[in-house]
Design a protein around this motif. Structure first.
Motif, PDB file in Angstrom:
ATOM      1  N   LEU A 121       0.254   5.560   9.292  1.00  0.00           N
ATOM      2  CA  LEU A 121      -0.116   5.640   7.876  1.00  0.00           C
ATOM      3  C   LEU A 121      -1.052   4.508   7.495  1.00  0.00           C
ATOM      4  O   LEU A 121      -2.035   4.704   6.790  1.00  0.00           O
ATOM      5  CB  LEU A 121       1.142   5.564   7.007  1.00  0.00           C
ATOM      6  CG  LEU A 121       1.828   6.878   6.638  1.00  0.00           C
ATOM      7  CD1 LEU A 121       3.100   6.581   5.869  1.00  0.00           C
ATOM      8  CD2 LEU A 121       0.908   7.754   5.810  1.00  0.00           C
ATOM      9  N   ALA A 122      -0.724   3.324   7.984  1.00  0.00           N
ATOM     10  CA  ALA A 122      -1.544   2.164   7.649  1.00  0.00           C
ATOM     11  C   ALA A 122      -2.941   2.308   8.217  1.00  0.00           C
ATOM     12  O   ALA A 122      -3.917   1.859   7.620  1.00  0.00           O
ATOM     13  CB  ALA A 122      -0.888   0.896   8.175  1.00  0.00           C
ATOM     14  N   ARG A 160      -4.475   5.089   8.728  1.00  0.00           N
ATOM     15  CA  ARG A 160      -5.122   6.330   8.321  1.00  0.00           C
ATOM     16  C   ARG A 160      -6.474   6.090   7.683  1.00  0.00           C
ATOM     17  O   ARG A 160      -7.452   6.738   8.021  1.00  0.00           O
ATOM     18  CB  ARG A 160      -4.218   7.088   7.345  1.00  0.00           C
ATOM     19  CG  ARG A 160      -4.361   8.573   7.467  1.00  0.00           C
ATOM     20  CD  ARG A 160      -3.336   9.316   6.681  1.00  0.00           C
ATOM     21  NE  ARG A 160      -2.969   8.637   5.452  1.00  0.00           N
ATOM     22  CZ  ARG A 160      -2.060   9.117   4.605  1.00  0.00           C
ATOM     23  NH1 ARG A 160      -1.447  10.239   4.883  1.00  0.00           N
ATOM     24  NH2 ARG A 160      -1.744   8.474   3.521  1.00  0.00           N
ATOM     25  N   VAL A 180      13.681   3.357  15.334  1.00  0.00           N
ATOM     26  CA  VAL A 180      12.834   2.291  14.813  1.00  0.00           C
ATOM     27  C   VAL A 180      11.406   2.466  15.319  1.00  0.00           C
ATOM     28  O   VAL A 180      10.437   2.338  14.574  1.00  0.00           O
ATOM     29  CB  VAL A 180      13.382   0.911  15.210  1.00  0.00           C
ATOM     30  CG1 VAL A 180      12.449  -0.193  14.743  1.00  0.00           C
ATOM     31  CG2 VAL A 180      14.775   0.701  14.645  1.00  0.00           C
ATOM     32  N   ARG A 239       5.090   5.942  12.698  1.00  0.00           N
ATOM     33  CA  ARG A 239       4.713   6.614  11.460  1.00  0.00           C
ATOM     34  C   ARG A 239       4.050   5.648  10.497  1.00  0.00           C
ATOM     35  O   ARG A 239       3.000   5.926   9.924  1.00  0.00           O
ATOM     36  CB  ARG A 239       5.958   7.216  10.813  1.00  0.00           C
ATOM     37  CG  ARG A 239       5.754   8.541  10.127  1.00  0.00           C
ATOM     38  CD  ARG A 239       7.063   9.037   9.575  1.00  0.00           C
ATOM     39  NE  ARG A 239       7.637   8.056   8.653  1.00  0.00           N
ATOM     40  CZ  ARG A 239       7.334   7.994   7.364  1.00  0.00           C
ATOM     41  NH1 ARG A 239       6.489   8.848   6.844  1.00  0.00           N
ATOM     42  NH2 ARG A 239       7.867   7.080   6.602  1.00  0.00           N
ATOM     43  N   THR A 240       4.687   4.490  10.338  1.00  0.00           N
ATOM     44  CA  THR A 240       4.177   3.505   9.385  1.00  0.00           C
ATOM     45  C   THR A 240       2.814   2.988   9.791  1.00  0.00           C
ATOM     46  O   THR A 240       1.895   2.930   8.973  1.00  0.00           O
ATOM     47  CB  THR A 240       5.147   2.313   9.276  1.00  0.00           C
ATOM     48  OG1 THR A 240       6.454   2.798   9.078  1.00  0.00           O
ATOM     49  CG2 THR A 240       4.747   1.403   8.150  1.00  0.00           C
ATOM     50  N   GLU A 285       9.757   5.277  13.530  1.00  0.00           N
ATOM     51  CA  GLU A 285       9.394   4.900  12.165  1.00  0.00           C
ATOM     52  C   GLU A 285       8.185   3.982  12.149  1.00  0.00           C
ATOM     53  O   GLU A 285       7.307   4.094  11.290  1.00  0.00           O
ATOM     54  CB  GLU A 285      10.580   4.227  11.476  1.00  0.00           C
ATOM     55  CG  GLU A 285      10.329   3.841  10.032  1.00  0.00           C
ATOM     56  CD  GLU A 285       9.874   5.000   9.172  1.00  0.00           C
ATOM     57  OE1 GLU A 285      10.305   6.145   9.430  1.00  0.00           O
ATOM     58  OE2 GLU A 285       9.064   4.781   8.250  1.00  0.00           O
ATOM     59  N   GLN A 286       8.119   3.068  13.102  1.00  0.00           N
ATOM     60  CA  GLN A 286       6.969   2.172  13.174  1.00  0.00           C
ATOM     61  C   GLN A 286       5.710   2.946  13.537  1.00  0.00           C
ATOM     62  O   GLN A 286       4.627   2.664  13.026  1.00  0.00           O
ATOM     63  CB  GLN A 286       7.212   1.051  14.186  1.00  0.00           C
ATOM     64  CG  GLN A 286       8.080  -0.068  13.653  1.00  0.00           C
ATOM     65  CD  GLN A 286       7.469  -0.715  12.418  1.00  0.00           C
ATOM     66  OE1 GLN A 286       6.282  -1.035  12.384  1.00  0.00           O
ATOM     67  NE2 GLN A 286       8.283  -0.891  11.387  1.00  0.00           N
ATOM     68  N   TYR A 325      15.945   2.925   8.679  1.00  0.00           N
ATOM     69  CA  TYR A 325      16.624   1.746   9.222  1.00  0.00           C
ATOM     70  C   TYR A 325      18.111   1.718   8.907  1.00  0.00           C
ATOM     71  O   TYR A 325      18.841   0.882   9.431  1.00  0.00           O
ATOM     72  CB  TYR A 325      15.977   0.475   8.667  1.00  0.00           C
ATOM     73  CG  TYR A 325      14.629   0.199   9.272  1.00  0.00           C
ATOM     74  CD1 TYR A 325      13.472   0.700   8.700  1.00  0.00           C
ATOM     75  CD2 TYR A 325      14.521  -0.557  10.440  1.00  0.00           C
ATOM     76  CE1 TYR A 325      12.242   0.455   9.268  1.00  0.00           C
ATOM     77  CE2 TYR A 325      13.291  -0.802  11.001  1.00  0.00           C
ATOM     78  CZ  TYR A 325      12.147  -0.303  10.416  1.00  0.00           C
ATOM     79  OH  TYR A 325      10.934  -0.545  10.979  1.00  0.00           O
ATOM     80  N   TRP A 370       0.819  -1.213   0.000  1.00  0.00           N
ATOM     81  CA  TRP A 370       0.000   0.000   0.000  1.00  0.00           C
ATOM     82  C   TRP A 370       0.854   1.264   0.000  1.00  0.00           C
ATOM     83  O   TRP A 370       0.371   2.349  -0.265  1.00  0.00           O
ATOM     84  CB  TRP A 370      -0.953   0.002   1.183  1.00  0.00           C
ATOM     85  CG  TRP A 370      -0.306  -0.153   2.506  1.00  0.00           C
ATOM     86  CD1 TRP A 370      -0.123  -1.328   3.185  1.00  0.00           C
ATOM     87  CD2 TRP A 370       0.257   0.869   3.316  1.00  0.00           C
ATOM     88  NE1 TRP A 370       0.525  -1.083   4.365  1.00  0.00           N
ATOM     89  CE2 TRP A 370       0.764   0.263   4.483  1.00  0.00           C
ATOM     90  CE3 TRP A 370       0.387   2.252   3.185  1.00  0.00           C
ATOM     91  CZ2 TRP A 370       1.387   0.975   5.488  1.00  0.00           C
ATOM     92  CZ3 TRP A 370       1.009   2.969   4.194  1.00  0.00           C
ATOM     93  CH2 TRP A 370       1.501   2.331   5.323  1.00  0.00           C
TER      94      TRP A 370
END
Lengths: 308, 301, 140
Positions: free
Chosen positions: B25-26, B28, B15, B21-22, B18-19, A115, A102
Motif C-alpha cells: 500500500l505504501a 502504491r 505478520v 500488504r502495508t 500484513e507487512q 496483530y 497516510w
C-alpha cells in the motif's frame, strides 16, 4: 517485593513494577517506583508534568528501558516477554500519533486487526461510530481529538485484559471527554479489564477510579485504594489560641500556619481519631472535619503544587 | 480471581502477510508513477528502435536500474514510520527486532517483483528487435593500464573474441537489487539519520575523486585510484555486485586511427561475480542483523 | 437520573450507590417490580467502574431489596422493605448533616430545632401539596 513474578494471570498483581529507576542525562524521571495494580482495578496515576507518569507507562510497554528494575503485566515480564505482555495490553500513548499518517482510519483498524487475534471487527466499527470517527479520512489529516479517539478504539477493540491510558482525554473538548469516559465504563462492563489511567485532570476520573497512585519526583508518594485515600486525607478546621505553634508531629502531617488569625484549615494525612487527639493535645480546638474530593486529597501529597 | 486465558501473539506468517500488504500500500503511489514513466519510456524506446532497426541484445546485467532501485527502496518502505522512539509500529505485540526484519523482507519481496517485471521487459525488447539472447557474441577486448587516457589507442592492441551467452548473469539484476537493498535497509534501520551518512559518504567519495584528479604526486593518485577501484570497480567492488563489473569494464575508446569503438577492458566472469555477490550480500546481512538488534527487546545488561 | 454521586462523600462508591437506590425506593422513584438500569447503563451514566455497580447490586440483592430475573435484568423486589425504616434512616442522615452544618454556623441543636419548626410552618403555606403521590413517570 522480590522480582520474581509467576507467569499467568492469577496469584499476583495485574500490573506491577519493581524498583524502577530511569534517568535522562542529569534528569531523574523515575526514582524507585513500585507500582501495584490489583486485577480489575481502575488505577489513576496522578502527578505533575515530568513526574514520571508517561515514563512508567512506556516502561510497561517496553518502549523505554529502565536503568534499574523490572515491570510485569499479568505476571509477564515486560522486557523478557515483551510481545506477550503487549498482546494483553491496550495502550494509548501520550502523543497524538496513530502510526502511518497516510493510512485512513479504516485502513489503520484493519492493519491493527492483523496483530491481535482477539480483535473484533464489529466491535471496532461500533466503537468508531460511538466515538464519531471519520474513518475515511487519512490519519494524518485528523484533528488532535480525533486522533486520540482513534487511538482509544485501537486500544479497546481487541478487548485486552489490561489498559494503559496516558491522558486518554487529552485534546478532546469537554463534551467529548465525558462521553469518552462513559464509553470506557461501558467497555469495562462488556470486557472486564484492569485500567491504569495517567492524567492531570483528576476530577474527570473521580468516580471511575478505585485506586490512586501519586507520583512525585519519580517516586510514589502515595498508593492506596480510593476509599482509604478519602478516609485518611481530610480537611481539619481548627481554632488556634494566640501564639500557638504546631508541634513536630502535626507539622509532619501537614499542619501549616497559613494565614494570621485564629482559624485555620489544614489538610492532614493520617488516622482521623489519632489526629484529632494530637490536635487537642497540642492545645488547638477542632471545629470540623470535612472530606475532600479525590483530586484535592491526592494534591495533599504534592505540597509544591498546593498553597493552603 | 477469574482465570481468563491470555491473549496470544499473532502468528509470524500473519505478520508477514500484513507487512506485505502495508508496504505494498505504501509503495502504491511511487510504484504507479514509476510504472507510468517506465511504460512511457518503453513505448518511446520501442518505437525508436523499430524505426532505427537497432538490435538490443539481452544483457540484463548491464543496467544499473535494479541496483539503484534496491538502494532507494528502503526510503519508501520506512516512509512515515518512526524508526526510533515510541512509534506505533513498536507498540505492537511482536518482537521488535523481528518485526523490523519482517518489514524489510516484505519490501524485498515487492522489489523482486519489480525487478522481474524489468527483466521481462528487457527480454521482450530483445526479442522484438531481434537481439541476441542465447547465442554467441563478438566483442572487442583491450587491456588498458589504470590511468591511461581513452584516446589514441593502438588498433593492434584490440583483440576480437567470441563470447558465449551466460544465463547465470540473468540473475544479476536480482542479486544486485537484493544486495543494495540489504545495505540500504541496514542504514535506514540502524541509524537515526541515514541521510547524514549518505551525504557524508558522497562527500567523501567526491573528496577522494577530487584528490585523484588534482593531486600532483603520481604515487598518491595511484594509491587513491587503487582504493577507489577496490571499493567500486575492482573484482570485489560495488560494481561487481551491481552489474558483475559490466559497467566498469565496458567502455568506449577512440582509436589512434580515428573511429570510436566499444571495448571491454576485461570480460566479466561468473566466478568472480558470484564471489563478489556472496561477499556483499553477507556484509549486508550482517549489517542488517546488527541494525535489527538495535531495536531488539530483552534485558540490557 | 435517579442516582447521583457526591464527589466529596468519602464513603465507598458502592455504598453510595446502594443508598441512592434505597432512597429512590423510599421516595417512590422506584416502585416494586420496576427495572433498574443495567450495570452497563448505570456505569456509563455515572462513569463508574462496572465492578462497583455490580457490587452495589449484589449487596442489595443479598439484602432482598433487589432481585435478578434471568436474562431480563435486575428489578426492585416486590417485598422491598416498606418505606418506614428506610425513610427513618434517611431522615437521620439528613438530621446529622443539618446538625453539623448548624454547628458550623454557630447554631446549637435546640435552637436549630426551634428554628426548624418556625421555618416549616412558614413554608407549608408556600409549597405545593406535599409529594405524597410519587411521580415516578418522570425519572428513570
Amino acid at each position: 517485593m522480590s522480582g520474581s513474578m509467576q507467569t499467568g494471570p492469577e496469584g499476583g498483581w495485574a500490573v506491577a513494577t519493581h524498583g524502577l529507576r530511569k534517568r535522562y542525562g542529569a534528569q531523574t524521571a523515575l526514582d524507585g517506583v513500585d507500582l501495584r495494580v490489583p486485577e480489575g482495578a481502575v488505577y489513576v496515576l496522578i502527578g505533575a508534568n515530568g513526574a514520571g507518569k508517561s515514563t512508567t507507562l512506556k516502561v510497561l510497554m517496553n518502549l523505554e528501558r529502565p536503568d534499574v528494575g523490572t515491570a510485569a503485566i499479568l505476571g509477564l515480564d515486560t522486557a523478557a516477554q515483551g510481545p506477550r505482555a503487549r498482546a494483553q495490553t491496550g495502550y494509548v500513548p501520550e502523543r497524538h500519533d496513530a502510526g502511518n499518517g497516510w493510512m485512513t482510519g479504516a485502513q489503520l483498524l484493519r492493519h491493527a486487526a492483523a496483530y491481535y487475534p482477539s480483535w473484533e471487527h464489529a466491535y471496532a466499527e461500533r466503537l468508531a461510530r460511538a466515538f464519531e470517527l471519520p474513518l475515511g479520512r487519512r490519519a494524518g489529516g485528523l484533528s488532535k481529538g480525533e486522533v486520540r479517539r482513534l487511538q482509544l478504539v485501537l486500544a479497546l477493540a481487541h478487548r485486552p485484559p489490561v489498559l494503559l491510558l496516558d491522558e486518554p482525554t487529552d485534546g478532546l473538548d469537554p463534551l467529548a471527554r465525558n462521553r469518552t469516559l462513559s464509553l470506557l465504563a461501558e467497555h469495562l462492563a462488556d470486557s472486564p479489564a484492569t485500567v491504569v489511567i495517567s492524567t492531570h485532570h483528576v476530577h474527570e476520573v473521580e468516580s471511575l477510579a478505585d485506586h490512586v497512585g501519586v507520583l512525585r519526583q519519580g517516586r510514589l508518594a502515595a498508593q492506596m485504594p480510593r476509599d482509604e485515600l478519602q478516609r485518611t486525607v481530610l480537611r481539619y478546621r481548627v481554632q488556634l489560641p494566640e501564639g500557638w505553634r504546631a508541634p513536630a508531629d502535626l507539622q509532619a502531617a501537614g499542619a501549616v500556619r497559613t494565614r494570621p488569625g485564629r482559624e485555620v484549615q489544614w489538610t492532614l494525612v493520617g488516622d482521623r481519631r489519632e489526629l484529632a487527639e494530637r490536635i487537642a493535645q497540642a492545645g488547638a480546638q477542632l471545629r470540623e472535619v470535612t472530606p475532600l474530593t479525590l483530586e484535592d486529597a491526592a494534591l495533599a501529597f504534592l505540597p509544591d503544587e498546593v498553597s493552603r | 480471581m477469574s482465570e481468563t486465558a491470555l491473549h496470544s501473539t499473532p502468528r509470524p506468517r500473519d505478520v508477514l502477510r500484513e507487512q506485505l500488504r502495508t508496504v505494498g500500500l505504501a509503495l502504491r503511489a511511487p510504484a504507479t508513477v514509476a510504472t507510468v514513466l517506465a511504460a512511457g519510456v518503453a513505448l518511446l524506446v520501442a518505437l525508436g528502435l523499430a524505426k532505427s532497426g537497432t538490435r538490443i541484445d539481452f544483457h540484463p546485467e548491464l543496467s544499473m536500474v535494479p541496483g539503484i532501485a534496491g538502494l532507494v527502496l528502503p526510503l519508501a518502505v520506512w516512509w512515515g514510520e518512526e524508526r526510533f522512539g515510541p512509534g506505533f509500529f513498536w507498540t505492537l505485540p511482536v518482537d521488535r527486532g523481528r518485526h523490523a526484519l519482517t518489514r524489510v523482507a516484505a519490501g524485498w519481496m515487492w522489489l523482486m517483483t519489480a525487478v522481474l517485471a524489468f527483466v521481462l521487459w528487457l527480454l521482450v525488447l530483445a526479442l522484438l528487435t531481434g537481439g541476441n539472447v542465447l547465442g554467441d557474441e563478438t566483442v572487442r577486448v583491450v587491456s588498458l593500464p589504470p590511468l591511461a587516457p581513452a584516446v589514441g589507442i593502438d588498433p593492434a592492441a584490440v583483440r576480437t573474441a567470441s563470447r558465449a551467452a551466460q544465463p547465470l548473469f540473468w540473475l544479476v539484476p536480482f542479486t544486485a537489487a537484493s544486495g543494495a537493498y540489504l545495505l540500504a535497509s541496514a542504514l535506514a534501520l540502524g541509524t537515526r539519520r541515514p541521510l547524514r551518512w549518505i551525504v557524508g559518504c558522497v562527500l567523501g567519495f567526491f573528496l577522494v575523486l577530487g584528490t585523484v584528479e588534482g593531486a600532483r604526486a603520481v604515487s598518491l593518485r595511484l594509491a587513491l585510484t587503487r582504493v577507489l577501484e577496490a571499493v567500486f570497480s575492482g573484482p570485489y567492488g560495488l560494481d561487481a555486485l551491481l552489474t558483475a563489473r559490466s559497467e566498469s569494464l565496458h567502455t568506449v575508446v577512440t582509436l589512434a586511427t580515428g573511429p570510436t569503438v566499444e571495448v571491454w577492458r576485461g570480460l566479466p566472469t561468473t566466478g568472480d561475480w558470484a564471489a563478489a555477490t556472496l561477499l556483499w550480500t553477507a556484509a549486508g546481512m550482517i549489517a542488517l542483523w546488527l541494525a535489527a538488534r538495535r531495536h531488539g527487546e530483552g534485558r540490557r545488561g | 437520573m435517579l442516582v447521583s454521586l457526591d464527589p466529596r462523600d468519602a464513603r465507598p462508591l458502592y455504598l453510595q450507590i446502594m443508598d441512592e437506590v434505597r432512597r429512590a425506593i423510599v421516595v417512590g422513584s422506584l416502585r416494586p417490580e420496576d427495572p433498574l438500569p443495567s450495570v452497563r447503563e448505570l456505569a456509563s451514566e455515572l462513569v463508574v467502574n462496572p465492578r462497583t455497580v455490580s457490587q452495589a447490586y449484589n449487596e442489595l440483592e443479598r439484602e432482598g431489596v433487589l432481585y435478578v430475573r434471568r436474562g431480563q435484568g435486575t428489578f426492585v423486589s416486590p417485598g422491598a422493605r416498606s418505606g418506614d425504616d428506610e425513610r427513618r434512616a434517611l431522615g437521620r442522615a439528613v438530621a446529622k448533616r443539618a446538625l453539623l452544618e448548624a454547628r458550623r454556623n454557630g447554631v446549637g441543636a435546640e435552637e436549630l430545632m426551634r428554628i426548624m419548626g418556625e421555618v416549616a410552618a412558614e413554608e407549608e403555606g408556600e409549597l405545593a401539596p406535599a409529594v405524597s403521590a410519587p411521580d415516578h413517570g418522570e425519572e428513570g
